[in-house]
Design a protein around this motif. Sequence first.
Motif, PDB file in Angstrom:
ATOM      1  N   ALA A   1      25.440 -17.187  34.052  1.00 49.14           N
ATOM      2  CA  ALA A   1      26.040 -15.938  34.519  1.00 49.14           C
ATOM      3  C   ALA A   1      24.986 -14.871  34.756  1.00 49.14           C
ATOM      4  O   ALA A   1      25.135 -14.029  35.661  1.00 49.14           O
ATOM      5  CB  ALA A   1      27.077 -15.441  33.516  1.00 49.14           C
ATOM      6  N   ALA A   2      23.920 -14.886  33.986  1.00 49.40           N
ATOM      7  CA  ALA A   2      22.844 -13.911  34.187  1.00 49.40           C
ATOM      8  C   ALA A   2      22.163 -14.140  35.537  1.00 49.40           C
ATOM      9  O   ALA A   2      21.856 -13.177  36.266  1.00 49.40           O
ATOM     10  CB  ALA A   2      21.825 -14.018  33.050  1.00 49.40           C
ATOM     11  N   ARG A   3      21.920 -15.399  35.889  1.00 53.27           N
ATOM     12  CA  ARG A   3      21.316 -15.684  37.198  1.00 53.27           C
ATOM     13  C   ARG A   3      22.289 -15.327  38.327  1.00 53.27           C
ATOM     14  O   ARG A   3      21.863 -14.805  39.373  1.00 53.27           O
ATOM     15  CB  ARG A   3      20.930 -17.160  37.284  1.00 53.27           C
ATOM     16  CG  ARG A   3      19.813 -17.574  36.346  1.00 53.27           C
ATOM     17  CD  ARG A   3      19.179 -18.886  36.771  1.00 53.27           C
ATOM     18  NE  ARG A   3      20.122 -19.992  36.736  1.00 53.27           N
ATOM     19  CZ  ARG A   3      20.310 -20.777  35.685  1.00 53.27           C
ATOM     20  NH1 ARG A   3      19.620 -20.570  34.567  1.00 53.27           N
ATOM     21  NH2 ARG A   3      21.181 -21.777  35.733  1.00 53.27           N
ATOM     22  N   VAL A   4      23.564 -15.608  38.113  1.00 49.74           N
ATOM     23  CA  VAL A   4      24.571 -15.262  39.115  1.00 49.74           C
ATOM     24  C   VAL A   4      24.619 -13.751  39.326  1.00 49.74           C
ATOM     25  O   VAL A   4      24.667 -13.259  40.465  1.00 49.74           O
ATOM     26  CB  VAL A   4      25.954 -15.805  38.697  1.00 49.74           C
ATOM     27  CG1 VAL A   4      27.063 -15.212  39.564  1.00 49.74           C
ATOM     28  CG2 VAL A   4      25.971 -17.322  38.776  1.00 49.74           C
ATOM     29  N   ALA A   5      24.591 -12.994  38.233  1.00 43.84           N
ATOM     30  CA  ALA A   5      24.639 -11.529  38.333  1.00 43.84           C
ATOM     31  C   ALA A   5      23.426 -10.996  39.080  1.00 43.84           C
ATOM     32  O   ALA A   5      23.532 -10.071  39.896  1.00 43.84           O
ATOM     33  CB  ALA A   5      24.727 -10.919  36.941  1.00 43.84           C
ATOM     34  N   SER A   6      22.246 -11.583  38.814  1.00 47.15           N
ATOM     35  CA  SER A   6      21.030 -11.153  39.502  1.00 47.15           C
ATOM     36  C   SER A   6      21.124 -11.433  40.999  1.00 47.15           C
ATOM     37  O   SER A   6      20.761 -10.583  41.830  1.00 47.15           O
ATOM     38  CB  SER A   6      19.820 -11.864  38.893  1.00 47.15           C
ATOM     39  OG  SER A   6      18.633 -11.504  39.572  1.00 47.15           O
ATOM     40  N   ALA A   7      21.615 -12.626  41.356  1.00 45.20           N
ATOM     41  CA  ALA A   7      21.755 -12.970  42.773  1.00 45.20           C
ATOM     42  C   ALA A   7      22.784 -12.077  43.452  1.00 45.20           C
ATOM     43  O   ALA A   7      22.599 -11.642  44.595  1.00 45.20           O
ATOM     44  CB  ALA A   7      22.144 -14.440  42.913  1.00 45.20           C
ATOM     45  N   ARG A   8      23.872 -11.775  42.763  1.00 50.14           N
ATOM     46  CA  ARG A   8      24.905 -10.915  43.353  1.00 50.14           C
ATOM     47  C   ARG A   8      24.401  -9.491  43.532  1.00 50.14           C
ATOM     48  O   ARG A   8      24.750  -8.819  44.515  1.00 50.14           O
ATOM     49  CB  ARG A   8      26.155 -10.932  42.472  1.00 50.14           C
ATOM     50  CG  ARG A   8      26.977 -12.214  42.629  1.00 50.14           C
ATOM     51  CD  ARG A   8      28.390 -12.006  42.126  1.00 50.14           C
ATOM     52  NE  ARG A   8      29.245 -13.126  42.453  1.00 50.14           N
ATOM     53  CZ  ARG A   8      30.466 -13.007  42.960  1.00 50.14           C
ATOM     54  NH1 ARG A   8      30.960 -11.804  43.205  1.00 50.14           N
ATOM     55  NH2 ARG A   8      31.205 -14.075  43.229  1.00 50.14           N
ATOM     56  N   LEU A   9      23.603  -9.011  42.605  1.00 50.45           N
ATOM     57  CA  LEU A   9      23.026  -7.674  42.746  1.00 50.45           C
ATOM     58  C   LEU A   9      22.104  -7.628  43.949  1.00 50.45           C
ATOM     59  O   LEU A   9      22.103  -6.646  44.709  1.00 50.45           O
ATOM     60  CB  LEU A   9      22.268  -7.308  41.462  1.00 50.45           C
ATOM     61  CG  LEU A   9      21.592  -5.935  41.463  1.00 50.45           C
ATOM     62  CD1 LEU A   9      22.617  -4.822  41.650  1.00 50.45           C
ATOM     63  CD2 LEU A   9      20.802  -5.727  40.159  1.00 50.45           C
ATOM     64  N   ARG A  10      21.343  -8.678  44.143  1.00 48.26           N
ATOM     65  CA  ARG A  10      20.429  -8.742  45.274  1.00 48.26           C
ATOM     66  C   ARG A  10      21.214  -8.719  46.596  1.00 48.26           C
ATOM     67  O   ARG A  10      20.868  -7.965  47.522  1.00 48.26           O
ATOM     68  CB  ARG A  10      19.580 -10.017  45.176  1.00 48.26           C
ATOM     69  CG  ARG A  10      18.518 -10.147  46.257  1.00 48.26           C
ATOM     70  CD  ARG A  10      17.740 -11.463  46.083  1.00 48.26           C
ATOM     71  NE  ARG A  10      16.648 -11.525  47.033  1.00 48.26           N
ATOM     72  CZ  ARG A  10      15.447 -10.998  46.835  1.00 48.26           C
ATOM     73  NH1 ARG A  10      15.191 -10.379  45.698  1.00 48.26           N
ATOM     74  NH2 ARG A  10      14.505 -11.091  47.754  1.00 48.26           N
TER      75      ARG A  10
ATOM     76  N   ALA B   1      24.248  -7.650  47.065  1.00 53.10           N
ATOM     77  CA  ALA B   1      24.982  -6.386  47.209  1.00 53.10           C
ATOM     78  C   ALA B   1      24.091  -5.302  47.801  1.00 53.10           C
ATOM     79  O   ALA B   1      24.532  -4.519  48.661  1.00 53.10           O
ATOM     80  CB  ALA B   1      25.530  -5.951  45.854  1.00 53.10           C
ATOM     81  N   ARG B   2      22.856  -5.249  47.347  1.00 56.61           N
ATOM     82  CA  ARG B   2      21.922  -4.256  47.897  1.00 56.61           C
ATOM     83  C   ARG B   2      21.630  -4.538  49.370  1.00 56.61           C
ATOM     84  O   ARG B   2      21.558  -3.618  50.193  1.00 56.61           O
ATOM     85  CB  ARG B   2      20.628  -4.260  47.088  1.00 56.61           C
ATOM     86  CG  ARG B   2      20.780  -3.707  45.669  1.00 56.61           C
ATOM     87  CD  ARG B   2      19.514  -3.944  44.865  1.00 56.61           C
ATOM     88  NE  ARG B   2      19.618  -3.343  43.532  1.00 56.61           N
ATOM     89  CZ  ARG B   2      18.735  -3.563  42.557  1.00 56.61           C
ATOM     90  NH1 ARG B   2      17.696  -4.379  42.765  1.00 56.61           N
ATOM     91  NH2 ARG B   2      18.899  -2.986  41.385  1.00 56.61           N
ATOM     92  N   ARG B   3      21.458  -5.816  49.693  1.00 58.95           N
ATOM     93  CA  ARG B   3      21.130  -6.173  51.074  1.00 58.95           C
ATOM     94  C   ARG B   3      22.325  -6.005  51.994  1.00 58.95           C
ATOM     95  O   ARG B   3      22.200  -5.542  53.128  1.00 58.95           O
ATOM     96  CB  ARG B   3      20.640  -7.619  51.121  1.00 58.95           C
ATOM     97  CG  ARG B   3      20.215  -8.092  52.517  1.00 58.95           C
ATOM     98  CD  ARG B   3      19.899  -9.562  52.536  1.00 58.95           C
ATOM     99  NE  ARG B   3      21.026 -10.389  52.139  1.00 58.95           N
ATOM    100  CZ  ARG B   3      21.103 -11.054  51.001  1.00 58.95           C
ATOM    101  NH1 ARG B   3      20.116 -11.012  50.122  1.00 58.95           N
ATOM    102  NH2 ARG B   3      22.176 -11.781  50.713  1.00 58.95           N
ATOM    103  N   ASN B   4      23.509  -6.396  51.517  1.00 62.68           N
ATOM    104  CA  ASN B   4      24.700  -6.368  52.358  1.00 62.68           C
ATOM    105  C   ASN B   4      25.389  -5.016  52.378  1.00 62.68           C
ATOM    106  O   ASN B   4      26.425  -4.874  53.026  1.00 62.68           O
ATOM    107  CB  ASN B   4      25.701  -7.431  51.884  1.00 62.68           C
ATOM    108  CG  ASN B   4      25.158  -8.841  51.992  1.00 62.68           C
ATOM    109  OD1 ASN B   4      24.142  -9.078  52.637  1.00 62.68           O
ATOM    110  ND2 ASN B   4      25.830  -9.794  51.359  1.00 62.68           N
ATOM    111  N   ALA B   5      24.828  -4.035  51.669  1.00 60.89           N
ATOM    112  CA  ALA B   5      25.468  -2.717  51.621  1.00 60.89           C
ATOM    113  C   ALA B   5      25.595  -2.122  53.021  1.00 60.89           C
ATOM    114  O   ALA B   5      26.552  -1.405  53.320  1.00 60.89           O
ATOM    115  CB  ALA B   5      24.682  -1.775  50.717  1.00 60.89           C
ATOM    116  N   ALA B   6      24.618  -2.434  53.889  1.00 59.82           N
ATOM    117  CA  ALA B   6      24.677  -1.915  55.260  1.00 59.82           C
ATOM    118  C   ALA B   6      25.833  -2.527  56.043  1.00 59.82           C
ATOM    119  O   ALA B   6      26.278  -1.973  57.056  1.00 59.82           O
ATOM    120  CB  ALA B   6      23.358  -2.195  55.984  1.00 59.82           C
ATOM    121  N   GLN B   7      26.345  -3.683  55.570  1.00 58.47           N
ATOM    122  CA  GLN B   7      27.443  -4.353  56.254  1.00 58.47           C
ATOM    123  C   GLN B   7      28.791  -4.033  55.614  1.00 58.47           C
ATOM    124  O   GLN B   7      29.787  -4.686  55.918  1.00 58.47           O
ATOM    125  CB  GLN B   7      27.231  -5.883  56.214  1.00 58.47           C
ATOM    126  CG  GLN B   7      25.830  -6.347  56.510  1.00 58.47           C
ATOM    127  CD  GLN B   7      25.415  -6.077  57.942  1.00 58.47           C
ATOM    128  OE1 GLN B   7      26.256  -5.822  58.785  1.00 58.47           O
ATOM    129  NE2 GLN B   7      24.121  -6.109  58.214  1.00 58.47           N
TER     130      GLN B   7
END
Length: 509
Positions: A407-416, A418-424
């Motif tokens: 879950a920690a790796r999943v949370a890190s990937a989702r945060l990444r 989310a930051r990238r896809n925020a423009a979308q």
Amino acid sequence: MVARIGTVAFQGVEVVDVDVQVQATAGMPNFLVVGLADKAVGESRERVKAALTALGLSLPPKRIVVNLAPADLVKEGSHYDLPIALGLMAEMGVLPADALATHLALGELSLDGRINPVAGVLPAAIHASARGQGLICPAAQGGEAAWAPDIEVLAPRDLLALVNHIKGTQVLGQPQAALADDGTNPPDLAEIKGQESAKRALEIAAAGSHNLLMTGPPGSGKSMLAQRLPGLLPPLSPAEALEVSMIHSVAGTLAEGKLLQTRPFRDPHHSASLPSLVGGGHRAKPGEISLAHHGVLFLDELPEFARATLESLRQPLETGRVSIARANAHVTYPARVQLVAAMNPCRCGHLDDPGAACSKAPRCGQDYQARISGPLFDRIDLHVDVPAVSAADLALPPPAETSVDVAARVASARLRQARRNAAQADSAAGRVPSNAELDGQQLEACAEPDSEGRKLLQEAASRMKLSARGYHRVLRVARTLADLDDSDCVRRLHIAEALGYRRVMPAMA
């Protein structure tokens, strides 16, 4: 004189104002309810009369007409009991005519005057708050209504307590917002021995919200793996929790009026009908796919579901919503789910074991898998084989890696992402899309592979005869793999692993 009190009707999760008008005039004693009322609303006459009798009141010997306006809107449910009773008491002079002008009311009455829970309190409270009104609801659901901002909530246990509060002889306190159990002890991945490739696919699915199909013989652990997916997912955001809870409130499944904190996990039996899965019925209630909104919909024994039922999932999986059209209702429910499915390779389940397979292999496997249409398979990003667990695997000690680690790796990937896809982000919905939701233009902006990865993808697309949807789904999975690797670029190894999760349709003999 006409006594009036406001209540609501529901069209999906949308709320419509209803004006309850009560008039008592000279004439033969009668009690009529008009305004396209269904059977439950019509039966409210008997519940209301009994509840008033429990208070020591009797109906006046007049012609009583209750009009539910607008008259061309179908009224369904038992929540009209309370506003009808309050309107009657105002018409009889028991309550001041203007005492409830600033409140909406909903609740079902028992014969002894108690106010029972009803569906839809949370969306009704949010609607009342937006209109600057208060809400009167059952005591058991006061904590549900209290989540609406800037609203006065009256949550009496019975009709007598409400009357005393209005007259000033008793004070009803403001209920406190309540949260459901956060489910802090979900099943752990460490309890599953072996199945490393399936665990890897489960992690990828959690990181990018990808749909997943697991195929393997009976007893290989497919259901156990699916049940552990919610433990890898991040908790609901406040906006998501409110949205999910509103659906469950309309369905009447919000236990004790407590707001949900954990992502839903719905696992309907394969005998489920089409209306139970996508929603519908006489009152157009939400189905399993809407109750799993922002969560996981697990379909075990996938080919055993009725063909029409499975095909009805195709549009909701693409659009994130389901529209239910009936003669008396046309409603839309949110249905943004992560589909996880499991199936045996054939009817006997032992297609890959020559010693246990039936005499019809491999034809039986082709026929069994053909129950699932190609377009539905194409909407599933990850296809993984789950082989039988050997006795040697069962003798091994428990894995060191737990759901918390994954879950920690999943949370890190989702945060990444989310930051990238925020423009979308969808400005109307106010949410950031996951990798699984990116469209073609968005993929070009953030998932363009390097030269070697592009060459591999083009060759594989030609050989595997990938559709345009399949091509994009490979890119979405590759983008998630790059996020798990903390990589800005989608490389050849990410494309190669993503292609390994695509299913090639078996040739029919």
